[in-house]
Design a protein around this motif. Structure first.
Motif, PDB file in Angstrom:
ATOM      1  N   ASP A  68       1.012  -1.156  -0.023  1.00 35.25           N
ATOM      2  CA  ASP A  68       0.009  -0.018  -0.047  1.00 35.25           C
ATOM      3  C   ASP A  68       0.927   1.217  -0.175  1.00 35.25           C
ATOM      4  O   ASP A  68       1.672   1.394   0.862  1.00 35.25           O
ATOM      5  CB  ASP A  68      -1.066  -0.122   1.052  1.00 35.25           C
ATOM      6  CG  ASP A  68      -1.925  -1.059   1.287  1.00 35.25           C
ATOM      7  OD1 ASP A  68      -2.159  -1.808   0.250  1.00 35.25           O
ATOM      8  OD2 ASP A  68      -2.430  -1.233   2.246  1.00 35.25           O
ATOM      9  N   VAL A  70       1.338   5.021   0.377  1.00 33.78           N
ATOM     10  CA  VAL A  70       0.553   6.540   0.556  1.00 33.78           C
ATOM     11  C   VAL A  70       1.362   7.620  -0.039  1.00 33.78           C
ATOM     12  O   VAL A  70       2.652   7.851   0.057  1.00 33.78           O
ATOM     13  CB  VAL A  70       0.632   6.561   2.264  1.00 33.78           C
ATOM     14  CG1 VAL A  70       0.004   8.078   2.808  1.00 33.78           C
ATOM     15  CG2 VAL A  70      -0.004   5.430   2.777  1.00 33.78           C
ATOM     16  N   ASP A  74      -2.083  12.512  -6.465  1.00 40.25           N
ATOM     17  CA  ASP A  74      -2.364  11.125  -7.315  1.00 40.25           C
ATOM     18  C   ASP A  74      -0.783  11.009  -8.009  1.00 40.25           C
ATOM     19  O   ASP A  74      -0.846  11.883  -8.965  1.00 40.25           O
ATOM     20  CB  ASP A  74      -3.540  11.323  -8.245  1.00 40.25           C
ATOM     21  CG  ASP A  74      -4.023  10.382  -8.690  1.00 40.25           C
ATOM     22  OD1 ASP A  74      -3.496   9.203  -8.676  1.00 40.25           O
ATOM     23  OD2 ASP A  74      -5.003  10.477  -9.619  1.00 40.25           O
ATOM     24  N   TYR A  94      -7.015   2.070  -6.146  1.00 41.32           N
ATOM     25  CA  TYR A  94      -7.190   3.157  -5.233  1.00 41.32           C
ATOM     26  C   TYR A  94      -7.890   2.847  -3.814  1.00 41.32           C
ATOM     27  O   TYR A  94      -8.930   2.245  -4.050  1.00 41.32           O
ATOM     28  CB  TYR A  94      -7.842   4.531  -5.877  1.00 41.32           C
ATOM     29  CG  TYR A  94      -6.926   5.100  -6.861  1.00 41.32           C
ATOM     30  CD1 TYR A  94      -6.053   6.169  -6.328  1.00 41.32           C
ATOM     31  CD2 TYR A  94      -6.985   4.865  -8.209  1.00 41.32           C
ATOM     32  CE1 TYR A  94      -5.119   6.827  -7.168  1.00 41.32           C
ATOM     33  CE2 TYR A  94      -6.112   5.431  -9.123  1.00 41.32           C
ATOM     34  CZ  TYR A  94      -5.586   6.412  -8.617  1.00 41.32           C
ATOM     35  OH  TYR A  94      -4.723   7.313  -9.611  1.00 41.32           O
ATOM     36  N   LEU A  95      -7.493   2.899  -2.689  1.00 38.91           N
ATOM     37  CA  LEU A  95      -8.084   2.706  -1.425  1.00 38.91           C
ATOM     38  C   LEU A  95      -8.461   4.047  -0.846  1.00 38.91           C
ATOM     39  O   LEU A  95      -9.537   3.943   0.048  1.00 38.91           O
ATOM     40  CB  LEU A  95      -7.136   2.110  -0.515  1.00 38.91           C
ATOM     41  CG  LEU A  95      -6.273   0.803  -0.881  1.00 38.91           C
ATOM     42  CD1 LEU A  95      -5.504   0.183   0.295  1.00 38.91           C
ATOM     43  CD2 LEU A  95      -7.416  -0.224  -1.042  1.00 38.91           C
ATOM     44  N   GLY A  96      -7.825   5.051  -1.394  1.00 35.76           N
ATOM     45  CA  GLY A  96      -8.109   6.407  -1.027  1.00 35.76           C
ATOM     46  C   GLY A  96      -7.676   7.522  -2.060  1.00 35.76           C
ATOM     47  O   GLY A  96      -6.479   7.126  -2.371  1.00 35.76           O
ATOM     48  N   SER A  97      -8.489   8.534  -2.181  1.00 37.68           N
ATOM     49  CA  SER A  97      -8.341   9.471  -3.324  1.00 37.68           C
ATOM     50  C   SER A  97      -8.417  10.752  -3.146  1.00 37.68           C
ATOM     51  O   SER A  97      -9.510  11.332  -3.221  1.00 37.68           O
ATOM     52  CB  SER A  97      -8.872   9.002  -4.639  1.00 37.68           C
ATOM     53  OG  SER A  97     -10.292   9.059  -4.529  1.00 37.68           O
ATOM     54  N   TRP A 102      -3.433  10.132  -0.806  1.00 35.05           N
ATOM     55  CA  TRP A 102      -3.898   9.142  -1.864  1.00 35.05           C
ATOM     56  C   TRP A 102      -3.453   7.679  -1.166  1.00 35.05           C
ATOM     57  O   TRP A 102      -2.143   7.704  -0.976  1.00 35.05           O
ATOM     58  CB  TRP A 102      -3.498   9.180  -3.081  1.00 35.05           C
ATOM     59  CG  TRP A 102      -4.253  10.143  -4.111  1.00 35.05           C
ATOM     60  CD1 TRP A 102      -5.238   9.952  -5.029  1.00 35.05           C
ATOM     61  CD2 TRP A 102      -4.323  11.543  -3.772  1.00 35.05           C
ATOM     62  NE1 TRP A 102      -5.882  11.023  -5.485  1.00 35.05           N
ATOM     63  CE2 TRP A 102      -5.359  12.240  -4.780  1.00 35.05           C
ATOM     64  CE3 TRP A 102      -3.969  12.470  -3.010  1.00 35.05           C
ATOM     65  CZ2 TRP A 102      -5.517  13.399  -4.854  1.00 35.05           C
ATOM     66  CZ3 TRP A 102      -4.085  13.891  -3.264  1.00 35.05           C
ATOM     67  CH2 TRP A 102      -4.949  14.263  -4.188  1.00 35.05           C
ATOM     68  N   THR A 103      -3.971   6.598  -1.241  1.00 37.83           N
ATOM     69  CA  THR A 103      -3.563   5.370  -0.987  1.00 37.83           C
ATOM     70  C   THR A 103      -4.073   4.527  -2.195  1.00 37.83           C
ATOM     71  O   THR A 103      -5.109   4.237  -2.478  1.00 37.83           O
ATOM     72  CB  THR A 103      -4.120   4.938   0.392  1.00 37.83           C
ATOM     73  OG1 THR A 103      -3.941   5.965   1.480  1.00 37.83           O
ATOM     74  CG2 THR A 103      -3.438   3.483   0.666  1.00 37.83           C
TER      75      THR A 103
END
Length: 110
Positions: A68, A70, A74, A94-97, A102-103
């Motif tokens: 993952d 971080v 982007d 994408y786990l988070g945007s 962003w992850t």
């Protein structure tokens, strides 16, 4: 800033890893389990070596293992370079945007 001395000691006997470039097997003494989460926070890596560090980490994981990443933005340029250098080697989601963090999860598939 002064350099801190390091001491290297023998660790517990670990698990085996296969070097994908040579095909040789070596026993790892890192004492971790392959099932643990690998999280790389690129925000803490100096910009001058950030992409090299990320590519090094991705190249080190074995097929089936995820990392993952971080990031503070982007990482589209990094994704384009990864696809150009290693096509069809990693899946990515994408786990988070954003907007601040962003992850992305990279899983080695080949």
């Amino acid at each position: 800033m002064t350099a801190e001395p390091i001491t290297i000691t023998a660790g517990p006997i670990g698990h085996e890893h296969v070097d994908t470039t040579t095909g040789t097997t070596a026993t790892c003494a890192c004492a971790h389990e392959d099932s643990e989460a690998i999280i790389l926070d690129s925000r803490t890596i100096p910009h001058a070596i950030r992409h090299a560090a990320i590519f090094g980490a991705l190249e080190a994981i074995q097929p089936g293992i995820s990392l993952d990443l971080v990031a503070s933005h982007d990482p589209l340029p990094l994704l384009a370079t990864l696809e150009r250098k290693h096509p069809d080697v990693f899946s990515m989601s994408y786990l988070g945007s954003g907007p601040e963090v962003w992850t992305l999860r990279f899983t080695r598939i080949a």
